[in-house]
Design a protein around this motif. Sequence first.
Motif, PDB file in Angstrom:
ATOM      1  N   ALA A 231       0.877  -1.195  -0.131  1.00  0.00           N
ATOM      2  CA  ALA A 231      -0.006  -0.089  -0.076  1.00  0.00           C
ATOM      3  C   ALA A 231       0.913   1.295   0.155  1.00  0.00           C
ATOM      4  CB  ALA A 231      -0.985  -0.043   1.275  1.00  0.00           C
ATOM      5  N   ALA A 232       1.997   1.561   0.851  1.00  0.00           N
ATOM      6  CA  ALA A 232       2.832   2.163   0.863  1.00  0.00           C
ATOM      7  C   ALA A 232       3.371   2.643  -0.518  1.00  0.00           C
ATOM      8  CB  ALA A 232       4.069   2.210   1.951  1.00  0.00           C
ATOM      9  N   LEU A 233       3.778   1.435  -1.165  1.00  0.00           N
ATOM     10  CA  LEU A 233       4.537   1.641  -2.580  1.00  0.00           C
ATOM     11  C   LEU A 233       3.651   2.033  -3.740  1.00  0.00           C
ATOM     12  CD1 LEU A 233       6.681  -1.561  -2.530  1.00  0.00           C
ATOM     13  CD2 LEU A 233       7.619   0.770  -2.973  1.00  0.00           C
ATOM     14  N   PHE A 234       2.441   1.669  -3.631  1.00  0.00           N
ATOM     15  CA  PHE A 234       1.926   1.579  -4.851  1.00  0.00           C
ATOM     16  C   PHE A 234       0.245   2.040  -4.667  1.00  0.00           C
ATOM     17  CE2 PHE A 234       4.406  -2.168  -5.094  1.00  0.00           C
ATOM     18  CZ  PHE A 234       5.185  -1.821  -6.002  1.00  0.00           C
ATOM     19  N   HIS A 235       0.110   2.735  -3.370  1.00  0.00           N
ATOM     20  CA  HIS A 235      -1.204   3.248  -2.988  1.00  0.00           C
ATOM     21  C   HIS A 235      -2.396   2.504  -3.441  1.00  0.00           C
ATOM     22  CE1 HIS A 235       1.337   6.808  -2.101  1.00  0.00           C
ATOM     23  NE2 HIS A 235       1.674   6.759  -3.258  1.00  0.00           N
ATOM     24  N   ASP A 236      -2.144   1.063  -2.975  1.00  0.00           N
ATOM     25  CA  ASP A 236      -3.198   0.301  -3.216  1.00  0.00           C
ATOM     26  C   ASP A 236      -3.559  -0.146  -4.948  1.00  0.00           C
ATOM     27  OD1 ASP A 236      -3.378  -0.941  -0.919  1.00  0.00           O
ATOM     28  OD2 ASP A 236      -5.069   0.816  -0.391  1.00  0.00           O
ATOM     29  N   SER A 237      -2.472   0.152  -5.690  1.00  0.00           N
ATOM     30  CA  SER A 237      -2.850  -0.009  -7.333  1.00  0.00           C
ATOM     31  C   SER A 237      -1.657  -1.113  -7.593  1.00  0.00           C
ATOM     32  CB  SER A 237      -2.324   1.164  -8.103  1.00  0.00           C
ATOM     33  OG  SER A 237      -0.856   1.536  -7.870  1.00  0.00           O
ATOM     34  N   GLU A 238      -1.793  -1.928  -8.541  1.00  0.00           N
ATOM     35  CA  GLU A 238      -1.156  -3.166  -8.841  1.00  0.00           C
ATOM     36  C   GLU A 238       0.288  -2.655  -9.381  1.00  0.00           C
ATOM     37  OE1 GLU A 238      -1.831  -6.447  -8.252  1.00  0.00           O
ATOM     38  OE2 GLU A 238      -3.460  -5.428  -7.174  1.00  0.00           O
ATOM     39  N   PRO A 239       1.368  -3.446  -8.562  1.00  0.00           N
ATOM     40  CA  PRO A 239       2.688  -3.136  -9.272  1.00  0.00           C
ATOM     41  C   PRO A 239       3.058  -3.930 -10.471  1.00  0.00           C
ATOM     42  CG  PRO A 239       2.728  -4.797  -7.457  1.00  0.00           C
ATOM     43  CD  PRO A 239       1.289  -4.328  -7.575  1.00  0.00           C
ATOM     44  N   SER A 240       3.859  -3.573 -11.151  1.00  0.00           N
ATOM     45  CA  SER A 240       4.441  -4.117 -12.501  1.00  0.00           C
ATOM     46  C   SER A 240       5.967  -4.823 -12.024  1.00  0.00           C
ATOM     47  CB  SER A 240       4.208  -3.437 -13.579  1.00  0.00           C
ATOM     48  OG  SER A 240       4.905  -2.185 -13.695  1.00  0.00           O
ATOM     49  N   ASP A 241       5.760  -5.941 -12.018  1.00  0.00           N
ATOM     50  CA  ASP A 241       7.370  -6.488 -11.701  1.00  0.00           C
ATOM     51  C   ASP A 241       8.267  -5.725 -10.972  1.00  0.00           C
ATOM     52  OD1 ASP A 241       6.358  -8.435 -13.374  1.00  0.00           O
ATOM     53  OD2 ASP A 241       7.002  -7.475 -15.140  1.00  0.00           O
TER      54      ASP A 241
ATOM     55  N   ASP B  61      17.071  -3.552  -0.519  1.00  0.00           N
ATOM     56  CA  ASP B  61      16.991  -4.629   0.520  1.00  0.00           C
ATOM     57  C   ASP B  61      16.692  -4.164   1.945  1.00  0.00           C
ATOM     58  OD1 ASP B  61      18.300  -6.795  -1.439  1.00  0.00           O
ATOM     59  OD2 ASP B  61      20.001  -5.595  -1.298  1.00  0.00           O
ATOM     60  N   LEU B  62      15.854  -4.913   2.596  1.00  0.00           N
ATOM     61  CA  LEU B  62      15.662  -4.522   3.902  1.00  0.00           C
ATOM     62  C   LEU B  62      16.260  -5.683   4.983  1.00  0.00           C
ATOM     63  CD1 LEU B  62      11.911  -3.554   4.098  1.00  0.00           C
ATOM     64  CD2 LEU B  62      13.892  -2.075   4.279  1.00  0.00           C
ATOM     65  N   VAL B  63      17.210  -5.448   5.850  1.00  0.00           N
ATOM     66  CA  VAL B  63      17.637  -6.479   6.580  1.00  0.00           C
ATOM     67  C   VAL B  63      16.987  -6.108   7.937  1.00  0.00           C
ATOM     68  CG1 VAL B  63      19.829  -7.498   7.402  1.00  0.00           C
ATOM     69  CG2 VAL B  63      19.534  -6.404   5.202  1.00  0.00           C
ATOM     70  N   ILE B  64      16.681  -7.251   8.517  1.00  0.00           N
ATOM     71  CA  ILE B  64      15.896  -7.279  10.127  1.00  0.00           C
ATOM     72  C   ILE B  64      16.483  -8.327  10.845  1.00  0.00           C
ATOM     73  CG2 ILE B  64      13.856  -7.521  11.289  1.00  0.00           C
ATOM     74  CD1 ILE B  64      12.042  -6.544   8.683  1.00  0.00           C
ATOM     75  N   SER B  65      16.952  -8.065  12.105  1.00  0.00           N
ATOM     76  CA  SER B  65      17.480  -8.935  12.948  1.00  0.00           C
ATOM     77  C   SER B  65      16.176  -9.600  13.801  1.00  0.00           C
ATOM     78  CB  SER B  65      18.389  -8.464  14.030  1.00  0.00           C
ATOM     79  OG  SER B  65      18.828  -9.176  14.800  1.00  0.00           O
ATOM     80  N   ILE B  66      16.077 -11.143  13.683  1.00  0.00           N
ATOM     81  CA  ILE B  66      15.037 -11.386  14.521  1.00  0.00           C
ATOM     82  C   ILE B  66      15.459 -11.416  15.994  1.00  0.00           C
ATOM     83  CG2 ILE B  66      13.875 -13.596  14.878  1.00  0.00           C
ATOM     84  CD1 ILE B  66      13.003 -12.388  12.325  1.00  0.00           C
ATOM     85  N   PRO B  67      16.575 -11.693  16.608  1.00  0.00           N
ATOM     86  CA  PRO B  67      16.617 -11.582  17.727  1.00  0.00           C
ATOM     87  C   PRO B  67      16.416 -10.148  18.578  1.00  0.00           C
ATOM     88  CG  PRO B  67      18.419 -12.866  16.790  1.00  0.00           C
ATOM     89  CD  PRO B  67      17.842 -12.218  15.896  1.00  0.00           C
TER      90      PRO B  67
ATOM     91  N   VAL C 295       6.237  -3.279  12.232  1.00  0.00           N
ATOM     92  CA  VAL C 295       7.068  -1.914  12.432  1.00  0.00           C
ATOM     93  C   VAL C 295       8.385  -1.946  11.855  1.00  0.00           C
ATOM     94  CG1 VAL C 295       7.781  -0.529  14.301  1.00  0.00           C
ATOM     95  CG2 VAL C 295       5.677  -1.854  14.591  1.00  0.00           C
ATOM     96  N   LEU C 296       8.965  -2.760  11.892  1.00  0.00           N
ATOM     97  CA  LEU C 296      10.373  -2.664  11.423  1.00  0.00           C
ATOM     98  C   LEU C 296      10.353  -2.605   9.935  1.00  0.00           C
ATOM     99  CD1 LEU C 296      12.276  -5.141  13.848  1.00  0.00           C
ATOM    100  CD2 LEU C 296      12.194  -2.514  13.942  1.00  0.00           C
ATOM    101  N   MET C 297       9.442  -3.540   9.235  1.00  0.00           N
ATOM    102  CA  MET C 297       9.443  -3.447   7.765  1.00  0.00           C
ATOM    103  C   MET C 297       9.146  -1.982   7.225  1.00  0.00           C
ATOM    104  SD  MET C 297       7.466  -6.817   6.568  1.00  0.00           S
ATOM    105  CE  MET C 297       7.633  -6.488   4.894  1.00  0.00           C
ATOM    106  N   LEU C 298       7.930  -1.441   8.038  1.00  0.00           N
ATOM    107  CA  LEU C 298       7.579   0.074   7.472  1.00  0.00           C
ATOM    108  C   LEU C 298       8.749   1.010   7.722  1.00  0.00           C
ATOM    109  CD1 LEU C 298       3.950  -0.285   8.545  1.00  0.00           C
ATOM    110  CD2 LEU C 298       4.807  -0.171   6.191  1.00  0.00           C
ATOM    111  N   HIS C 299       9.217   0.882   9.047  1.00  0.00           N
ATOM    112  CA  HIS C 299      10.511   1.635   9.516  1.00  0.00           C
ATOM    113  C   HIS C 299      11.565   1.673   8.231  1.00  0.00           C
ATOM    114  CE1 HIS C 299      13.252   3.940  11.736  1.00  0.00           C
ATOM    115  NE2 HIS C 299      14.147   2.804  11.759  1.00  0.00           N
ATOM    116  N   GLY C 300      12.067   0.349   7.922  1.00  0.00           N
ATOM    117  CA  GLY C 300      13.213   0.152   7.090  1.00  0.00           C
ATOM    118  C   GLY C 300      12.880   0.691   5.717  1.00  0.00           C
TER     119      GLY C 300
END
Length: 96
Positions: free
Chosen positions: A10-20, A64-70, A89-94
Amino acid sequence: KRDAVDLVHAALFHDSEPSDTELSIVLCSDDFIQNLNSQWRDKKKPTDVLSFPQDDDDEVVLGDLVISIPTAARQAAERGLELRDELRVLMLHGFL
């Protein structure tokens, strides 16, 4: 609740369909993210999330998003959240 992937979409495409379009998400250990944090930010400690945008004009690969699970698990416990919610939260923050 919307899934984290739905929120990023939704943040990327404002709920429109992406293309590849591609966004890489790496879930890793504290050691792995600490090495990246040291290399790219000169900080010798783990962090929760790092983002690496694609530097060329390729609109297909966003980066790339890199998230530490621990680290995410510790933060979730401190905040009284489920790990899944902290990862959202971390996905959106990153991403932002």
